[in-house]
Design a protein around this motif. Structure first.
Motif, PDB file in Angstrom:
ATOM      1  N   ALA A   1       0.934  -1.197  -0.221  1.00  0.00           N
ATOM      2  CA  ALA A   1      -0.025  -0.226  -0.196  1.00  0.00           C
ATOM      3  C   ALA A   1       0.880   1.252  -0.149  1.00  0.00           C
ATOM      4  O   ALA A   1       2.015   1.303   0.258  1.00  0.00           O
ATOM      5  N   VAL A   2       0.166   2.389  -0.629  1.00  0.00           N
ATOM      6  CA  VAL A   2       1.069   3.652  -0.436  1.00  0.00           C
ATOM      7  C   VAL A   2       0.584   4.090   1.039  1.00  0.00           C
ATOM      8  O   VAL A   2      -0.427   4.207   1.214  1.00  0.00           O
ATOM      9  N   THR A   3       1.960   4.690   1.439  1.00  0.00           N
ATOM     10  CA  THR A   3       1.801   5.330   2.914  1.00  0.00           C
ATOM     11  C   THR A   3       2.194   6.551   2.603  1.00  0.00           C
ATOM     12  O   THR A   3       2.850   7.118   1.499  1.00  0.00           O
ATOM     13  N   PRO A   4       1.745   7.671   3.716  1.00  0.00           N
ATOM     14  CA  PRO A   4       2.304   8.937   3.668  1.00  0.00           C
ATOM     15  C   PRO A   4       3.751   9.136   3.517  1.00  0.00           C
ATOM     16  O   PRO A   4       4.293   9.995   2.637  1.00  0.00           O
ATOM     17  N   HIS A   5       4.494   7.992   4.049  1.00  0.00           N
ATOM     18  CA  HIS A   5       5.891   8.254   3.999  1.00  0.00           C
ATOM     19  C   HIS A   5       6.548   8.191   2.524  1.00  0.00           C
ATOM     20  O   HIS A   5       7.437   8.644   2.144  1.00  0.00           O
ATOM     21  N   ASP A   6       5.805   7.610   1.555  1.00  0.00           N
ATOM     22  CA  ASP A   6       6.082   7.405   0.262  1.00  0.00           C
ATOM     23  C   ASP A   6       6.270   8.755  -0.377  1.00  0.00           C
ATOM     24  O   ASP A   6       7.191   9.200  -1.409  1.00  0.00           O
ATOM     25  N   PHE A   7       5.687   9.767   0.412  1.00  0.00           N
ATOM     26  CA  PHE A   7       5.639  11.099  -0.116  1.00  0.00           C
ATOM     27  C   PHE A   7       6.682  12.154   0.020  1.00  0.00           C
ATOM     28  O   PHE A   7       6.784  13.056  -0.497  1.00  0.00           O
ATOM     29  N   ILE A   8       7.084  11.911   1.299  1.00  0.00           N
ATOM     30  CA  ILE A   8       7.834  12.803   2.080  1.00  0.00           C
ATOM     31  C   ILE A   8       8.999  13.399   1.314  1.00  0.00           C
ATOM     32  O   ILE A   8       9.307  14.542   1.295  1.00  0.00           O
ATOM     33  N   GLU A   9       9.970  12.628   0.779  1.00  0.00           N
ATOM     34  CA  GLU A   9      11.178  12.911   0.115  1.00  0.00           C
ATOM     35  C   GLU A   9      10.732  13.879  -1.108  1.00  0.00           C
ATOM     36  O   GLU A   9      11.442  14.756  -1.464  1.00  0.00           O
ATOM     37  N   HIS A  10       9.708  13.413  -1.924  1.00  0.00           N
ATOM     38  CA  HIS A  10       9.051  13.929  -2.988  1.00  0.00           C
ATOM     39  C   HIS A  10       8.679  15.381  -2.534  1.00  0.00           C
ATOM     40  O   HIS A  10       8.978  16.398  -3.449  1.00  0.00           O
ATOM     41  N   ILE A  11       8.085  15.674  -1.560  1.00  0.00           N
ATOM     42  CA  ILE A  11       7.449  16.963  -1.145  1.00  0.00           C
ATOM     43  C   ILE A  11       9.004  17.775  -0.836  1.00  0.00           C
ATOM     44  O   ILE A  11       8.976  18.958  -1.014  1.00  0.00           O
ATOM     45  N   LEU A  12       9.672  17.116   0.087  1.00  0.00           N
ATOM     46  CA  LEU A  12      10.812  18.039   0.921  1.00  0.00           C
ATOM     47  C   LEU A  12      11.740  18.280  -0.054  1.00  0.00           C
ATOM     48  O   LEU A  12      12.145  19.487  -0.154  1.00  0.00           O
TER      49      LEU A  12
ATOM     50  N   ALA B   1       4.646  20.318  10.224  1.00  0.00           N
ATOM     51  CA  ALA B   1       6.167  20.605  10.796  1.00  0.00           C
ATOM     52  C   ALA B   1       7.043  21.733  10.645  1.00  0.00           C
ATOM     53  O   ALA B   1       7.741  22.257  11.652  1.00  0.00           O
ATOM     54  N   ILE B   2       6.796  22.408   9.515  1.00  0.00           N
ATOM     55  CA  ILE B   2       7.383  23.443   9.095  1.00  0.00           C
ATOM     56  C   ILE B   2       7.043  24.630  10.036  1.00  0.00           C
ATOM     57  O   ILE B   2       7.602  25.395  10.696  1.00  0.00           O
ATOM     58  N   CYS B   3       5.442  24.884   9.989  1.00  0.00           N
ATOM     59  CA  CYS B   3       4.877  25.798  10.854  1.00  0.00           C
ATOM     60  C   CYS B   3       5.309  25.732  12.216  1.00  0.00           C
ATOM     61  O   CYS B   3       5.712  26.731  12.977  1.00  0.00           O
ATOM     62  N   GLY B   4       5.128  24.558  12.972  1.00  0.00           N
ATOM     63  CA  GLY B   4       5.742  24.329  14.197  1.00  0.00           C
ATOM     64  C   GLY B   4       7.240  24.602  14.734  1.00  0.00           C
ATOM     65  O   GLY B   4       7.402  25.299  15.343  1.00  0.00           O
ATOM     66  N   LEU B   5       7.971  24.353  13.831  1.00  0.00           N
ATOM     67  CA  LEU B   5       9.511  24.703  13.961  1.00  0.00           C
ATOM     68  C   LEU B   5       9.729  25.956  13.657  1.00  0.00           C
ATOM     69  O   LEU B   5      10.533  26.572  14.401  1.00  0.00           O
TER      70      LEU B   5
ATOM     71  N   THR C   1       6.662  12.160  12.634  1.00  0.00           N
ATOM     72  CA  THR C   1       6.003  11.940  13.755  1.00  0.00           C
ATOM     73  C   THR C   1       4.498  12.263  13.642  1.00  0.00           C
ATOM     74  O   THR C   1       3.693  11.689  14.130  1.00  0.00           O
ATOM     75  N   PHE C   2       4.331  13.227  13.001  1.00  0.00           N
ATOM     76  CA  PHE C   2       2.612  13.734  12.580  1.00  0.00           C
ATOM     77  C   PHE C   2       2.067  12.592  11.692  1.00  0.00           C
ATOM     78  O   PHE C   2       0.947  12.355  12.076  1.00  0.00           O
ATOM     79  N   ILE C   3       2.843  11.990  10.951  1.00  0.00           N
ATOM     80  CA  ILE C   3       2.251  10.943  10.217  1.00  0.00           C
ATOM     81  C   ILE C   3       2.073   9.745  11.094  1.00  0.00           C
ATOM     82  O   ILE C   3       0.542   9.142  11.171  1.00  0.00           O
ATOM     83  N   ALA C   4       2.793   9.285  12.015  1.00  0.00           N
ATOM     84  CA  ALA C   4       2.337   8.357  13.011  1.00  0.00           C
ATOM     85  C   ALA C   4       1.194   8.649  13.778  1.00  0.00           C
ATOM     86  O   ALA C   4       0.217   7.945  14.088  1.00  0.00           O
ATOM     87  N   LEU C   5       0.924  10.067  14.116  1.00  0.00           N
ATOM     88  CA  LEU C   5       0.230  10.462  15.029  1.00  0.00           C
ATOM     89  C   LEU C   5      -1.227  10.296  14.267  1.00  0.00           C
ATOM     90  O   LEU C   5      -2.131   9.980  14.576  1.00  0.00           O
ATOM     91  N   CYS C   6      -1.137  10.586  13.070  1.00  0.00           N
ATOM     92  CA  CYS C   6      -2.455  10.619  12.072  1.00  0.00           C
ATOM     93  C   CYS C   6      -2.838   9.193  12.178  1.00  0.00           C
ATOM     94  O   CYS C   6      -4.070   8.804  12.083  1.00  0.00           O
ATOM     95  N   ALA C   7      -2.085   8.413  11.928  1.00  0.00           N
ATOM     96  CA  ALA C   7      -2.217   6.764  11.802  1.00  0.00           C
ATOM     97  C   ALA C   7      -3.000   6.313  13.295  1.00  0.00           C
ATOM     98  O   ALA C   7      -3.617   5.371  13.014  1.00  0.00           O
ATOM     99  N   THR C   8      -2.763   6.972  14.303  1.00  0.00           N
ATOM    100  CA  THR C   8      -3.596   6.671  15.573  1.00  0.00           C
ATOM    101  C   THR C   8      -5.040   7.240  15.360  1.00  0.00           C
ATOM    102  O   THR C   8      -5.718   6.808  16.167  1.00  0.00           O
TER     103      THR C   8
ATOM    104  N   LYS D   1      18.260  22.103   7.141  1.00  0.00           N
ATOM    105  CA  LYS D   1      16.852  22.129   8.309  1.00  0.00           C
ATOM    106  C   LYS D   1      16.178  20.756   7.884  1.00  0.00           C
ATOM    107  O   LYS D   1      15.265  20.435   8.691  1.00  0.00           O
ATOM    108  N   VAL D   2      16.346  20.271   6.933  1.00  0.00           N
ATOM    109  CA  VAL D   2      15.764  19.171   6.416  1.00  0.00           C
ATOM    110  C   VAL D   2      15.423  17.993   7.069  1.00  0.00           C
ATOM    111  O   VAL D   2      14.334  17.484   7.238  1.00  0.00           O
ATOM    112  N   PRO D   3      16.461  17.264   7.775  1.00  0.00           N
ATOM    113  CA  PRO D   3      16.118  16.403   8.749  1.00  0.00           C
ATOM    114  C   PRO D   3      15.153  16.513   9.751  1.00  0.00           C
ATOM    115  O   PRO D   3      14.635  15.751  10.010  1.00  0.00           O
ATOM    116  N   LEU D   4      15.467  17.813  10.341  1.00  0.00           N
ATOM    117  CA  LEU D   4      14.313  18.074  11.307  1.00  0.00           C
ATOM    118  C   LEU D   4      13.099  18.154  10.898  1.00  0.00           C
ATOM    119  O   LEU D   4      12.200  17.640  11.769  1.00  0.00           O
ATOM    120  N   ILE D   5      12.955  18.651   9.788  1.00  0.00           N
ATOM    121  CA  ILE D   5      11.667  18.883   9.170  1.00  0.00           C
ATOM    122  C   ILE D   5      11.065  17.265   8.944  1.00  0.00           C
ATOM    123  O   ILE D   5       9.765  16.974   9.441  1.00  0.00           O
TER     124      ILE D   5
END
Lengths: 289, 164
Positions: free
Chosen positions: A153-164, A210-214, A183-190, A173-177
């Protein structure tokens, strides 16, 4: 010393593949196929009689704890939740089977994503031995059958690098973002609210959040506010308003979970050291909003 | 490789994650439900592939089944050599009691892989090429057996094979 380090690193990972990450066709294909792997209905209303939303949250929280303790790859937990939701969208299930199903889904997701997968025995111990390895293996086949063996299945993680890579962030700054977004993705899954959202939207919303928070603490982005949301929306062809709504929901879920954590505080036994080693997302408690 | 795999992350003593969430689990009900769901999987496969996987008989439908002798399958699928290591990864033996499980005696399992199927168009106005037209039923979407389809068939065949 270097040799020793190599020997101790038991987990083998492929290097990031530029052919996959820097080719827009990959992103477009992901966007095209992602909806195939969404649960078919909001199952609390139309399928399940015994299982309540809070029970899903309980089993999800437990699964996340197991994945963190076992230092699973980040995708394992959201992928396992995808299996669980898809199964529950089709099969009425008594609540006493729910933890077994959660274990089965972690078992499958771990086998798909990890070089050293979780074992059946270990997962059974995590259920306090309320299930036996044999039952886990039998139900593995049931879940596979009901998911039609469609596990990739496609998961949100599959998109992260493409977006970043399309954001104008300073590269340091990218590693922190990335870590916060995971973390947010995991949170969403719960949270069941997000179960039927396209993974690309969750990924985009998570990066935005993540960007807004940081940004409140340090300068991680030259783009902020509406300009950022618009750029993000463009990357994954998401509607701007939907994306804003999604990002706000993520922030609400984060706040709730932080409050929950403060209530539970005192029995937190994890050391800082342990958290740093985790390849699963940063614990929510590390984030200052 | 012979080491237990996840020893890098043993379960910490007194881990809070070790807990049962919804009270006692009824093993008998688990096993009943498991059998019922497996049976429904077999039934779904039967309908999808118009093939009775229990008696190994083709049924009427979109797929035309024919027996193929000496299928040119990679050895991996035919020999027993690859099996041992597969089970070890899951950490633990497959239970062999349930007839619904696909793991069995290796060599025999694969003998009847030699059934192939092709999608046959039922009528000229619904040509097999039409990719997912609105009225197209699920089984008709694919015109060619893909790897997963094949695996699906295999699974069921093995299932039936194990019955005496």
């Amino acid at each position: 010393m270097e040799l020793l380090c190599c020997e101790m690193d038991r987990v083998r990972r492929a290097v990031p593949d530029a052919n996959l990450l820097y080719d827009d066709r990959v992103l477009q294909n992901l966007l095209t196929i992602e909806e195939r792997y969404l649960p078919q209905c909001s199952y609390f209303k139309c399928v399940q009689k015994d299982i309540q939303p809070y029970m899903r949250r309980m089993v999800a929280t437990w699964m996340l704890e197991v994945c963190e303790e076992q230092k699973c790859e980040e995708e394992v937990f959201p992928l396992a939740m995808n299996y669980l939701d898809r199964f529950l969208a089709g099969v009425p299930t008594p609540k006493t089977h729910l933890q077994l199903l959660g274990a089965v889904c972690m078992f499958l997701a771990s086998k798909l994503k990890e070089t050293i997968p979780l074992t059946a025995e270990k997962l059974c111990i995590y259920t306090d031995n309320s299930i036996k390895p044999q039952e886990l293996l039998e139900w593995e086949l049931v879940v596979l059958g009901k998911l039609k063996w469609n596990l990739a299945a496609v998961t949100p993680h599959d998109f992260i690098e493409h977006i970043l890579r399309k954001l104008p962030q300073p590269s340091e700054k990218v590693p922190l973002i990335r870590k916060h977004a995971q973390t947010f993705i995991a949170l969403c899954a719960t949270d069941f609210k997000f179960a039927m959202y396209p993974p690309s939207m969750i990924a985009t919303g998570s990066v935005g959040a993540a960007i807004c928070g940081l940004q409140q603490d340090e300068d991680v982005s030259s783009l902020t506010g509406d300009a950022l949301v618009e750029l993000l929306a463009k990357i994954t062809n998401t509607d701007v308003d939907c994306l804003k709504a999604c990002q706000e929901q993520i922030e609400v879920v984060l706040l709730n979970s932080l409050q929950q954590f403060r209530q539970d505080q005192g029995d937190g036994s994890k050391s800082e050291d342990e958290l740093d080693q985790a390849s699963t997302p940063t614990d929510v408690r590390d984030i200052d909003l | 490789m012979s080491e237990p795999s996840r020893d890098a992350h043993p379960i910490p003593r007194g881990s809070k994650a070790c807990r049962r969430l919804f009270g006692p689990v009824d093993s008998e009900q688990l096993s009943r439900d498991c059998d019922a769901l497996m049976a429904s999987c077999v039934q779904e496969a039967c309908e999808r592939w118009n093939f009775d996987f229990v008696t190994e008989t083709p049924l009427k439908g979109d797929f035309a089944w024919e027996r193929v002798w000496g299928l040119g399958l990679p050895k991996l699928y035919l020999s027993s050599g690859s099996r041992g290591s597969r089970d070890d990864l899951g950490g633990g033996k497959r239970p062999s009691s349930s007839p619904a499980l696909l793991q069995g005696t290796a060599q025999e399992d694969h003998v009847d892989l030699s059934l192939s199927c092709a999608l046959v168009p039922r009528s000229p106005e619904r040509p097999e090429e039409s990719p997912g037209g609105p009225s197209t039923s699920q089984g008709r979407k694919r015109r060619q057996t893909s790897m997963t389809d094949f695996y699906h068939s295999k699974r069921r065949l093995v299932f039936s094979k194990r019955r005496p």
